[in-house]
Design a protein around this motif. Structure first.
Motif, mmCIF file in Angstrom:
data_model
loop_
_atom_site.group_PDB
_atom_site.id
_atom_site.type_symbol
_atom_site.label_atom_id
_atom_site.label_comp_id
_atom_site.label_asym_id
_atom_site.label_seq_id
_atom_site.Cartn_x
_atom_site.Cartn_y
_atom_site.Cartn_z
ATOM 1 N N TYR A 69 2.695 -14.404 -2.540
ATOM 2 C CA TYR A 69 2.001 -13.574 -3.522
ATOM 3 C C TYR A 69 2.062 -12.113 -3.107
ATOM 4 O O TYR A 69 2.148 -11.801 -1.919
ATOM 5 N N LEU A 70 1.991 -11.241 -4.103
ATOM 6 C CA LEU A 70 1.886 -9.804 -3.891
ATOM 7 C C LEU A 70 0.486 -9.353 -4.279
ATOM 8 O O LEU A 70 -0.055 -9.805 -5.293
ATOM 9 N N ALA A 71 -0.079 -8.472 -3.477
ATOM 10 C CA ALA A 71 -1.336 -7.807 -3.808
ATOM 11 C C ALA A 71 -1.117 -6.321 -3.601
ATOM 12 O O ALA A 71 -0.260 -5.922 -2.796
ATOM 13 N N PHE A 72 -1.854 -5.519 -4.313
ATOM 14 C CA PHE A 72 -1.679 -4.069 -4.252
ATOM 15 C C PHE A 72 -3.005 -3.410 -3.917
ATOM 16 O O PHE A 72 -4.049 -3.793 -4.449
ATOM 17 N N LEU A 73 -2.952 -2.441 -3.035
ATOM 18 C CA LEU A 73 -4.143 -1.696 -2.664
ATOM 19 C C LEU A 73 -3.721 -0.268 -2.367
ATOM 20 O O LEU A 73 -2.779 -0.048 -1.604
ATOM 21 N N ASP A 74 -4.398 0.680 -2.989
ATOM 22 C CA ASP A 74 -4.114 2.078 -2.689
ATOM 23 C C ASP A 74 -4.774 2.442 -1.365
ATOM 24 O O ASP A 74 -5.756 1.819 -0.942
ATOM 25 N N MET A 129 0.833 -1.197 0.000
ATOM 26 C CA MET A 129 0.000 0.000 0.000
ATOM 27 C C MET A 129 0.876 1.258 0.000
ATOM 28 O O MET A 129 1.464 1.610 1.013
ATOM 29 N N PRO A 130 0.957 1.957 -1.138
ATOM 30 C CA PRO A 130 1.620 3.261 -1.125
ATOM 31 C C PRO A 130 0.654 4.285 -0.539
ATOM 32 O O PRO A 130 -0.565 4.167 -0.702
ATOM 33 N N ARG A 167 5.811 1.692 -3.947
ATOM 34 C CA ARG A 167 5.467 0.268 -4.089
ATOM 35 C C ARG A 167 6.738 -0.584 -4.142
ATOM 36 O O ARG A 167 6.819 -1.636 -3.505
ATOM 37 N N ASN A 168 7.730 -0.153 -4.930
ATOM 38 C CA ASN A 168 8.970 -0.926 -5.055
ATOM 39 C C ASN A 168 9.671 -1.083 -3.709
ATOM 40 O O ASN A 168 10.216 -2.152 -3.411
ATOM 41 N N LEU A 203 0.554 -6.569 5.675
ATOM 42 C CA LEU A 203 0.319 -5.291 5.009
ATOM 43 C C LEU A 203 1.558 -4.445 5.192
ATOM 44 O O LEU A 203 2.004 -4.224 6.318
ATOM 45 N N ILE A 204 2.119 -3.991 4.067
ATOM 46 C CA ILE A 204 3.284 -3.115 4.112
ATOM 47 C C ILE A 204 2.870 -1.777 3.514
ATOM 48 O O ILE A 204 2.553 -1.685 2.325
#
Length: 182
Positions: A87-92, A9-10, A76-77, A37-38
């Motif tokens: 696995y990677l998941a992305f959430l704003d 999460m950025p 994100r990086n 969660l990062i």
């Protein structure tokens, strides 16, 4: 604890209520174990960094990284480098995830040994819900299990927040977000 999914999460100057709702949607997932969660606080100047820190103090599966503002891609990086999940998941930080999203994507990816699992997404505001035009194209007449070669319309789904991606696939292909990504 084994980490199945690292949610990246950025965050930059998001409204506190949106951040709390976004983190809350992750804490409410039906998949209860194996999620980290990062959050990368990308140099926020409002109070959202402190809110993220508050959650990290109360939840051992949440970590916060504070950086200078560089944009969502580098944020994100930075988080991906710390990820431990299969696995990677992305959430704003202003997005929500339905309660069973991660469980469904994880179970399906594991069952099929997929490198990427995707779900449909709905946009909403205070007045209505709607399907984004890119998702109308990408998910039209789609089989439950497919590939880009079988369903080339999937290429229209260019957002990151509706996918689960195997981290070894990400690393093997040396993927990363460009500095100017949204």
């Amino acid at each position: 604890m084994i980490t199945d999914i690292s949610v990246i999460m950025p965050m930059y100057n998001v409204e506190e209520e949106y951040l709390r709702a976004s983190i809350g949607s992750l804490l409410a997932q039906t998949k209860k174990d194996g999620i980290e969660l990062i959050i990368t606080d990308d140099g926020s100047s409002n109070g959202c960094g402190a809110v993220a820190d508050e959650y990290a103090l109360r939840h051992k599966n949440i970590q916060v990284i504070h950086t200078e503002n560089q944009g969502a891609g580098p944020a994100r990086n930075t988080a991906i480098k710390r990820a431990k999940g299969k696995y990677l998941a992305f959430l704003d930080a202003d997005d929500l995830m339905v309660p069973d999203a991660l469980e469904k994507m994880f179970d399906r990816a594991e069952y099929d040994q997929s490198e990427v699992a995707m779900i449909n997404a709905i946009r909403f505001d205070s007045n209505k819900e709607s399907q984004a035009s890119i998702h109308k194209i990408a998910f039209r007449n789609l089989k439950e299990v497919t590939s880009v070669s079988e369903s080339p319309q999937l290429i229209y789904d260019t957002v990151s927040w509706d996918k689960l991606i195997r981290r070894d696939f990400w690393e093997k292909n040396k993927l990363e977000y460009p500095p100017t990504s949204l």
